[in-house]
Design an enzyme around this catalytic site. Structure first.
Site, short mmCIF file in Angstrom:
data_model
loop_
_atom_site.label_atom_id
_atom_site.label_comp_id
_atom_site.label_asym_id
_atom_site.label_seq_id
_atom_site.Cartn_x
_atom_site.Cartn_y
_atom_site.Cartn_z
N LYS A 123 0.77 -1.23 -0.13
CA LYS A 123 0.04 0.01 -0.05
C LYS A 123 0.85 1.31 0.08
CE LYS A 123 -4.35 -1.82 2.03
NZ LYS A 123 -3.79 -3.28 2.04
N GLU A 152 -3.28 6.50 8.82
CA GLU A 152 -4.08 7.57 7.91
C GLU A 152 -5.18 8.10 8.75
OE1 GLU A 152 -4.55 5.60 4.02
OE2 GLU A 152 -6.56 4.81 4.85
N HIS A 183 -14.83 -5.65 7.15
CA HIS A 183 -14.11 -4.93 5.99
C HIS A 183 -14.00 -5.73 4.82
CE1 HIS A 183 -12.62 -1.66 8.74
NE2 HIS A 183 -12.46 -2.88 9.71
N ARG A 224 -5.50 -8.05 -10.20
CA ARG A 224 -6.27 -9.18 -10.55
C ARG A 224 -7.85 -8.88 -11.01
NH1 ARG A 224 -9.57 -9.42 -6.53
NH2 ARG A 224 -8.59 -8.79 -4.14
#
Length: 480
Positions: A115, A199, A234, A291
């Site tokens: 990430k 973040e 999530h 993908r």
């Protein structure tokens, strides 16, 4: 390209093989011992057992899969999703063995697989990002300073991760240390890498992703968006295309940003760029999945393209057969992931035997399925049985078709997410389009579903009883 090996199982293996067969390409299935009677094994032209049930003894054995491919004169390997699909070393190994990997180059997988590396790659393209730190952290004190600088609430995320693992929302400083330790420990266990980053937590986000496809001739197209905000732990469970809230202007802006992300890592093939959309409709880059996505069917239905066919054509070196201006949205599509999970018990996996397993059919109904009646649900893999997809001219029509399809989908022997899907599609917040990623937290309660089921059972019993009395009247009529 005359023969493709599909390095996967279940519904996605069958999905890829269907397109390959349509294109006149032979298919090879690989399977573990527990999957020997699975539909994907029977569907392929050839099938080879590659190991025992646990995935690290079968579907994750990259060298074994390549060995099988070479021994059967396979030209290309399609990884599906999950397992080795985002493994850069596997993609590299495939290429080194003079086989075609139907997916991006290993460099793009590596960049987007982290990430932090992904954020760094797209930073130069002025793509909006959630405020936060741009490097990995393990040191608690440094992390605490960063968290205070960003401002609570914050989100701790595993740098190497996905699927909600190593992810923690922290509302206040007092909870920070405990949650940081948990995130590091979970990330280490899941990915072998405990580094995390911090973040700003976007309070009421929608999860919007853009499907992209890039060829080796410099063309990158976006195939509009998918709304994936209904999630549990999530992880997505309901998806739709298009989103109920995007304007044509915002759609164009997000689509063009997604194309820039693909450009940033020299992308090839099918990929998905994920964004958060806040309550003011500002969007922020989240990550890129290198993908084919589980939810790709909703995009296929609204855009009229076969994404697997495009993947194969691009892998063969062909240019994309259309331009951006040729693409339009037609109608509306919904997808429910049908998991063998118990929505009454915190969505825990429900292992068992499929005593009854009957799929819904009809116009506007598509089921990408990997199971048959009489099969057992193995404990070794993701518990997804199928994807139930409906398509209508309007969102309302797609919802009504979905509700009927859920009623027509008969499963006995295991618990599934079908009742949860019915709850979502009937809920006013979903129907109005006014929902975000907190849908489950805000509205879902297993007790509501329990009562709903009880009421439905009582109504069914009353209808049956009324019918019984009607039948008795007919039986008792004297013969004239």
């Amino acid at each position: 390209m005359k023969k493709i090996l599909v390095a996967n199982r279940g519904e996605i293996a069958i999905r890829v093989m269907k397109t390959a067969k349509k294109m006149g390409i032979q298919t090879v299935a690989v399977y573990s011992t527990i999957d020997r009677n699975s539909p994907h094994v029977k569907f392929a032209d050839q099938a080879v057992c590659i190991g025992e049930a646990p995935s690290n003894q079968s579907y994750l054995l990259s060298s074994k899969i390549i060995e099988v491919a070479k021994s059967l004169n396979v030209d290309a390997i399609h990884p599906g999703y999950g397992f080795l699909s985002e493994n850069a070393d596997f993609a590299e190994e495939v290429e080194k063995n003079n086989l075609i990997f139907i997916g991006p180059k290993s460099k793009a997988i590596r960049v987007m697989g982290s990430k932090l590396a992904a954020k760094e790659a797209v930073m130069h393209y002025n793509i909006p990002m959630v405020p936060g730190v741009d490097h990995a952290i393990i040191d608690i004190e440094e992390a605490k300073k960063t968290a205070n600088a960003v401002g609570f609430p914050i989100l701790i995320k595993a740098s190497a991760g996905g699927g909600g693992k190593g992810m923690r929302v922290v509302e206040k400083e007092a909870d920070f240390e405990a949650q940081m330790n948990r995130a590091i420990s979970e990330a280490t266990a899941a990915f072998g890498d405990g580094s995390v980053f911090i973040e700003k937590y976007v309070a009421s986000p929608r999860h919007i992703e853009i499907q992209v496809m890039a060829d080796s001739h410099g063309n990158i197209l976006y195939f509009f968006e998918r709304e994936c905000s209904v999630q549990r732990r999530h992880q997505k469970v309901v998806e739709e295309a298009p989103s109920a809230v995007l304007t044509p202007e915002l759609r164009k802006k997000m689509g063009e940003a997604a194309v820039m992300v693909a450009k940033a890592c020299d992308y090839l093939g099918a990929g998905t760029v994920e964004f958060l959309l806040d309550e003011n409709h500002n969007f922020y880059f989240l990550e890129m999945n290198t993908r084919l996505q589980v939810e790709h069917p909703v995009t296929e239905l609204i855009s009229g393209v076969d994404l697997v066919e495009l993947q194969i054509k691009v892998a063969r070196g062909e240019a994309l057969p259309m331009k951006q201006e040729d693409l339009f949205i037609h109608g509306h599509a919904l997808e429910l992931r049908v998991y063998a999970e118990d929505p009454m018990n915190d969505f825990l996996p429900s292992v068992g035997h499929l005593d009854v397993y009957q799929l819904p059919t009809g116009e506007g109904v598509r089921v990408d399925n990997g199971f048959e009646q009489g099969m057992d649900i193995p404990i070794y893999y993701d518990p997804m049985l199928s994807k139930l997809i409906t398509y209508g001219k309007t969102r309302e029509e797609a919802i009504e078709l979905m509700l009927k399809a859920i009623d027509d989908y008969k499963v006995e022997g295991v618990q599934t997410t079908l009742p949860f899907g019915k709850f979502v599609f009937e809920h006013e917040a979903f129907r109005s389009g006014n929902f975000d990623t907190h849908f489950v937290k805000k509205y879902y309660d297993a007790e509501i579903l329990q009562n709903q089921r009880k009421t439905e059972a009582e109504i069914a019993a009353m209808v049956a009883l009324k019918q019984y009395f009607e039948d008795q009247k007919i039986v008792r009529l004297p013969i004239q």
